[in-house]
Design a protein around this motif. Structure first.
Motif, PDB file in Angstrom:
ATOM      1  N   ALA A  63       0.770  -1.069  -0.122  1.00 47.45           N
ATOM      2  CA  ALA A  63       0.001   0.154   0.141  1.00 47.45           C
ATOM      3  C   ALA A  63       0.840   1.237  -0.020  1.00 47.45           C
ATOM      4  CB  ALA A  63      -0.977   0.005   1.288  1.00 47.45           C
ATOM      5  N   GLY A  64       1.905   1.259   0.835  1.00 44.24           N
ATOM      6  CA  GLY A  64       2.757   2.429   0.884  1.00 44.24           C
ATOM      7  C   GLY A  64       3.568   2.872  -0.562  1.00 44.24           C
ATOM      8  N   ALA A  65       3.946   1.377  -1.096  1.00 42.27           N
ATOM      9  CA  ALA A  65       4.665   1.840  -2.468  1.00 42.27           C
ATOM     10  C   ALA A  65       3.661   2.311  -3.684  1.00 42.27           C
ATOM     11  CB  ALA A  65       5.229   0.407  -2.801  1.00 42.27           C
ATOM     12  N   LEU A  66       2.339   1.679  -3.443  1.00 44.47           N
ATOM     13  CA  LEU A  66       1.556   2.363  -4.378  1.00 44.47           C
ATOM     14  C   LEU A  66       1.074   3.596  -4.091  1.00 44.47           C
ATOM     15  CD1 LEU A  66      -1.174  -0.817  -4.254  1.00 44.47           C
ATOM     16  CD2 LEU A  66       0.485  -0.198  -6.239  1.00 44.47           C
ATOM     17  N   LEU A  67       0.946   4.043  -2.926  1.00 44.47           N
ATOM     18  CA  LEU A  67       0.737   5.370  -2.727  1.00 44.47           C
ATOM     19  C   LEU A  67       1.896   6.450  -3.192  1.00 44.47           C
ATOM     20  CD1 LEU A  67      -1.295   4.969   0.533  1.00 44.47           C
ATOM     21  CD2 LEU A  67      -2.189   5.900  -1.331  1.00 44.47           C
ATOM     22  N   ALA A  68       2.964   5.975  -2.748  1.00 45.12           N
ATOM     23  CA  ALA A  68       4.058   6.772  -2.929  1.00 45.12           C
ATOM     24  C   ALA A  68       4.350   6.935  -4.342  1.00 45.12           C
ATOM     25  CB  ALA A  68       5.357   6.179  -2.507  1.00 45.12           C
ATOM     26  N   GLY A  69       4.203   5.831  -5.197  1.00 50.11           N
ATOM     27  CA  GLY A  69       4.162   5.910  -6.780  1.00 50.11           C
ATOM     28  C   GLY A  69       3.397   6.896  -7.242  1.00 50.11           C
ATOM     29  N   ALA A  70       2.002   6.634  -6.994  1.00 47.93           N
ATOM     30  CA  ALA A  70       1.064   7.684  -7.351  1.00 47.93           C
ATOM     31  C   ALA A  70       1.206   9.137  -7.115  1.00 47.93           C
ATOM     32  CB  ALA A  70      -0.249   7.162  -7.001  1.00 47.93           C
ATOM     33  N   GLY A  71       1.536   9.396  -5.909  1.00 44.76           N
ATOM     34  CA  GLY A  71       1.720  10.853  -5.291  1.00 44.76           C
ATOM     35  C   GLY A  71       2.896  11.332  -6.096  1.00 44.76           C
ATOM     36  N   LEU A  72       4.118  10.822  -6.015  1.00 44.91           N
ATOM     37  CA  LEU A  72       5.142  11.428  -6.676  1.00 44.91           C
ATOM     38  C   LEU A  72       5.237  11.629  -8.146  1.00 44.91           C
ATOM     39  CD1 LEU A  72       8.121   9.806  -4.855  1.00 44.91           C
ATOM     40  CD2 LEU A  72       7.183  12.156  -4.423  1.00 44.91           C
ATOM     41  N   ALA A  73       4.425  10.743  -8.866  1.00 42.26           N
ATOM     42  CA  ALA A  73       4.358  10.811 -10.221  1.00 42.26           C
ATOM     43  C   ALA A  73       3.352  11.934 -10.617  1.00 42.26           C
ATOM     44  CB  ALA A  73       3.718   9.570 -10.818  1.00 42.26           C
ATOM     45  N   VAL A  74       2.221  11.928  -9.840  1.00 38.95           N
ATOM     46  CA  VAL A  74       1.327  13.197 -10.330  1.00 38.95           C
ATOM     47  C   VAL A  74       2.035  14.515  -9.710  1.00 38.95           C
ATOM     48  CG1 VAL A  74      -1.077  14.353  -9.569  1.00 38.95           C
ATOM     49  CG2 VAL A  74      -0.681  11.700 -10.125  1.00 38.95           C
ATOM     50  N   ALA A  75       2.730  14.454  -8.545  1.00 40.51           N
ATOM     51  CA  ALA A  75       3.465  15.574  -8.107  1.00 40.51           C
ATOM     52  C   ALA A  75       4.508  16.239  -9.277  1.00 40.51           C
ATOM     53  CB  ALA A  75       4.174  15.515  -6.755  1.00 40.51           C
ATOM     54  N   GLY A  76       5.085  15.098  -9.960  1.00 40.42           N
ATOM     55  CA  GLY A  76       5.977  15.560 -11.077  1.00 40.42           C
ATOM     56  C   GLY A  76       5.080  16.126 -12.087  1.00 40.42           C
ATOM     57  N   LEU A  77       4.154  15.557 -12.447  1.00 41.07           N
ATOM     58  CA  LEU A  77       3.367  16.095 -13.768  1.00 41.07           C
ATOM     59  C   LEU A  77       2.695  17.643 -13.464  1.00 41.07           C
ATOM     60  CD1 LEU A  77       1.735  15.411 -16.513  1.00 41.07           C
ATOM     61  CD2 LEU A  77       0.000  14.752 -14.862  1.00 41.07           C
ATOM     62  N   LEU A  78       2.517  17.747 -11.984  1.00 35.50           N
ATOM     63  CA  LEU A  78       1.926  19.100 -11.802  1.00 35.50           C
ATOM     64  C   LEU A  78       2.991  20.277 -11.691  1.00 35.50           C
ATOM     65  CD1 LEU A  78      -0.417  18.182  -8.676  1.00 35.50           C
ATOM     66  CD2 LEU A  78      -1.229  19.027 -11.048  1.00 35.50           C
ATOM     67  N   LEU A  79       4.290  19.544 -11.312  1.00 31.77           N
ATOM     68  CA  LEU A  79       5.463  20.680 -11.498  1.00 31.77           C
ATOM     69  C   LEU A  79       5.971  20.971 -12.867  1.00 31.77           C
ATOM     70  CD1 LEU A  79       7.438  19.296  -8.520  1.00 31.77           C
ATOM     71  CD2 LEU A  79       6.498  21.464  -8.586  1.00 31.77           C
TER      72      LEU A  79
END
Length: 330
Positions: A63-79
């Motif tokens: 669960a932590g890996a799924l959340l971390a991957g999704a969160g950082l990927a979308v954060a990078g897209l937003l930046l």
């Protein structure tokens, strides 16, 4: 929008994420059979070894890996969308380091207040984002793409030095600083995830909500303003969302890097789309699958030793970053 991106999301990326999650539950130093997994999930053998391994170790990690991957990927897209710079990501411009330094300072001052770590990480990430982008855009729009990277490297180096300094002064605050700095999911418990999970899921939904207006930023600030977009307010909202997503991940996964840089580029290539309404779910699914597989590889390829997922991501992300630099220079 064309049908192909949604076919790719539903037919490729979603199954890839589900398969990676299933593999993360079944594989490890002790492999589980699908029957063991089914019995443990249904609670038929609550005292079995499979039940203990699944609920105490692998489910929180997965669960932590799924959340971390999704969160950082979308954060990078937003930046990347907010700055119009495809080299931006949370770790490249120092956001990860700022969130990590804030967490370190908070733990030094309030060592038992673990539930407030996401808030401390959010303030650190947001402050770092404002500092880096403020320094960049104050030098003019023509140099912002270059200065945002230079300012981010300088700020990130300074904050990483601050983390190292505090870890030496207060060795009990982070007993395993190397794991924190590399980023990983060893020792992650289910109780660490509810607040970050709410922040990440909410942030991804908000990113999807502002995606239509972010698309207009690609036309330029003047054109977007003529179409009714409040450019500065939208850019600020995207940066706040990216900071919140990064902060939530740092609070339980450490300084996991390069996910926000690599995944948006991979999502664009796989979906053949530039529409942010498509890229947000594509990045979330692809990032979740990639980080889950990195964590699985780190704990199986070198068994009984374990390699943090962040090291594998750095081995993938650093050459990719150099490739983008060479491509841009040409």
């Amino acid at each position: 929008m064309r049908k192909r991106p949604f076919l790719v999301i539903g037919g490729v990326l979603l199954p890839a994420m589900l398969i990676s999650a299933l593999a993360g539950l079944l594989l490890g130093s002790v492999s589980l059979d699908p029957s063991d997994l089914e019995a443990a999930l249904l609670g038929r053998e609550a005292d079995s070894t499979a039940f203990v391994i699944l609920f105490n170790l692998r489910l929180p990690r997965m669960a932590g890996a799924l959340l971390a991957g999704a969160g950082l990927a979308v954060a990078g897209l937003l930046l990347q969308s907010a700055t119009n710079n495809d080299l931006c990501s949370p770790n490249v411009i120092g956001v990860n380091a700022g969130a990590g330094l804030a967490v370190m300072i908070f733990l030094c001052l309030f060592p038992m207040a673990f539930r407030f770590l996401p808030a401390a990480a959010f303030l650190g990430a947001l402050g770092t984002t404002g500092l880096v982008l403020g320094a960049s855009f104050s030098l003019g729009h023509h140099t912002s793409r270059t200065t945002v990277l230079l300012a981010g490297v300088a700020v990130g180096t300074l904050f990483n030095a601050g983390i190292s300094f505090l870890s030496q002064l207060y060795p009990d605050v982070l007993s395993s600083y190397s794991s924190f700095s590399a980023g990983g999911f060893s020792g992650l418990y289910a109780r660490d995830l509810p607040v970050p999970a709410i922040m990440i899921l909410g942030g991804v939904l908000c990113a999807q909500g502002i995606a239509p207006r972010l698309n207009l930023l690609c036309l330029g600030d003047e054109m977007a303003q003529s179409l009714g977009v409040r450019v500065q307010r939208l850019r600020l909202a995207a940066l706040v969302l990216a900071s919140a997503l990064c902060a939530a991940v740092v609070s339980f996964a450490g300084l996991l890097g390069f996910v926000g840089l690599v995944v948006p580029h991979m999502a664009r290539r796989i979906t053949a789309a530039e529409d942010i309404r498509v890229l947000v779910p594509a990045c979330a699914l692809l990032g979740a699958a990639l980080v889950t597989l990195s964590d699985l590889a780190g704990r199986t390829l070198f068994s009984p030793a374990e390699l943090p997922a962040g090291i594998l991501m750095a081995m993938l992300g650093a050459p990719f970053f150099l490739f983008l630099l060479f491509k841009r220079s040409r």
